[in-house]
Design an enzyme around this catalytic site. Structure first.
Site, PDB file in Angstrom:
ATOM      1  N   GLU A   1       2.398   6.386  -7.058  1.00 60.78           N
ATOM      2  CA  GLU A   1       1.370   7.286  -7.593  1.00 60.78           C
ATOM      3  C   GLU A   1       1.748   8.752  -7.366  1.00 60.78           C
ATOM      4  O   GLU A   1       1.666   9.578  -8.284  1.00 60.78           O
ATOM      5  CB  GLU A   1       0.017   6.975  -6.936  1.00 60.78           C
ATOM      6  CG  GLU A   1      -0.505   5.609  -7.339  1.00 60.78           C
ATOM      7  CD  GLU A   1      -1.774   5.221  -6.583  1.00 60.78           C
ATOM      8  OE1 GLU A   1      -2.544   6.108  -6.182  1.00 60.78           O
ATOM      9  OE2 GLU A   1      -1.993   4.008  -6.400  1.00 60.78           O
TER      10      GLU A   1
ATOM     11  N   TYR B   1       0.836  -1.210   0.000  1.00 64.38           N
ATOM     12  CA  TYR B   1       0.000   0.000   0.000  1.00 64.38           C
ATOM     13  C   TYR B   1       0.876   1.268   0.000  1.00 64.38           C
ATOM     14  O   TYR B   1       0.755   2.111  -0.897  1.00 64.38           O
ATOM     15  CB  TYR B   1      -0.962  -0.014   1.190  1.00 64.38           C
ATOM     16  CG  TYR B   1      -2.422   0.251   0.837  1.00 64.38           C
ATOM     17  CD1 TYR B   1      -2.781   0.888  -0.345  1.00 64.38           C
ATOM     18  CD2 TYR B   1      -3.446  -0.120   1.696  1.00 64.38           C
ATOM     19  CE1 TYR B   1      -4.114   1.127  -0.645  1.00 64.38           C
ATOM     20  CE2 TYR B   1      -4.779   0.116   1.406  1.00 64.38           C
ATOM     21  CZ  TYR B   1      -5.103   0.738   0.233  1.00 64.38           C
ATOM     22  OH  TYR B   1      -6.420   0.972  -0.070  1.00 64.38           O
TER      23      TYR B   1
END
Ligand SMILES: CCCCCCCCCCCCC/C=C/C(=O)SCCNC(=O)CCNC(=O)[C@H](O)C(C)(C)COP(=O)(O)OP(=O)(O)OC[C@H]1O[C@@H](n2cnc3c(N)ncnc32)[C@H](O)[C@@H]1OP(=O)(O)O
Length: 245
Positions: A174, A167
């Protein structure tokens, strides 16, 4: 308590019809979810294999996004159905949590990686692609085996442990990609609306992206802690009471 047959009235027939309808809906929903999860597992597996093959053949990550983008766009966009699954109640997940997760992915695929060609060869793109792929192969195979009531422990373990590292790694990929996109967005003024215009509205995609980056600060911990709670519930059997959306 008497069964509906023992009652012998019309109510029993209605109840039986209602039960039959419920059972049919359950079977349909289960069949659909199995199909959906098998398709998604297969899609992300194809993507993973294509990435490995590309890297082995070319020896570089340059051009990788371009070569896998069709598969990525198709399967990541298909994941919008997950929000529908929650909304209609066939999976027990929060619409809000799923909505944030899916919309941030769709945004990365279509409004960043697809739209800004100059950043497609950034290492950060490969980082989130690899992380998403490992996550989704694990997650969808977990749901599939779970629905079939044959869940191998290592898949369950992987589903509720991999995210601890993946995660933050995915979020880093990103954010670095959006950061790399900023100069191109500023230079081209893409997706922006300057005044004066007939709508009398102004929108600056550059500043919008900065806001999106900052929005990870409150939103990502919510998703991460949600997964930590799921982990405690599923792996350690803890009873977790979560607030409604
Ligand atoms: C306009 C622009 C907007 C931009 C906004 C930006 C802000 C963004 C901030 C945050 C950004 C996040 C970016 C994400 C990056 C990554 O993904 S990195 C890679 C690592 N990622 C992960 O590990 C993902 C983890 N997240 C998830 O798994 C989900 O998205 C989730 C919604 C958080 C999952 O939660 P949940 O569904 O609640 O957990 P589960 O334990 O898996 O499932 C709960 C129950 O629901 C059943 N279920 C769910 N889906 C299905 C299905 N498809 N099929 C069948 N069943 C399903 C599941 O079995 C569980 O059932 P029970 O056991 O009965 O409870």
């Amino acid at each position: 308590m008497a069964s509906s047959e023992e009652d012998g009235g019309g109510n029993g027939a209605v109840e039986e019809k209602e039960n039959g309808k419920k059972r049919k809906l359950g079977a349909l929903a289960t069949a659909w979810l199995i199909f959906y999860n098998v398709a998604m597992t297969a899609g992300w597996l194809v993507l993973g294999i294509a990435m490995v093959r590309f890297y082995i053949q070319k020896g570089t990550h340059r051009g990788l996004f371009r070569s896998v983008q069709k598969t990525l766009k198709f399967f990541q966009t298909f994941a919008l159905l997950e929000v529908v699954h929650c909304a209609v109640g066939i999976v027990r997940t929060s619409v809000l949590v799923t909505g944030v997760q899916v919309s941030s992915r769709i945004f990365m695929v279509w409004f960043i990686a697809h739209s800004i060609k100059q950043i497609q060869n950034e290492e950060s793109v490969i980082l989130f692609l690899v992380v998403w792929t490992v996550t989704e192969i694990t997650r969808y195979s977990f749901y599939t085996f779970n629905l079939l009531n044959h869940l191998p422990y290592f898949i369950k373990w992987a589903r509720y442990n991999f995210f601890i590292i993946l995660y933050p790694a995915g979020v880093a990929g990103e954010l670095l990609t959006i950061y790399a996109a900023l100069p191109y967005v500023k230079k081209t003024g893409m997706f922006s609306l300057r005044l004066p215009n007939k709508y009398n509205v102004s929108f600056d995609y550059y500043y919008f992206l900065i806001i999106v980056m900052f929005s990870y600060v409150p939103l990502f911990p919510q998703l991460y802690f949600h997964m930590l709670r799921q982990r405690r519930r599923v792996l350690h059997g803890e009873v977790i009471v979560e607030k409604d959306d």
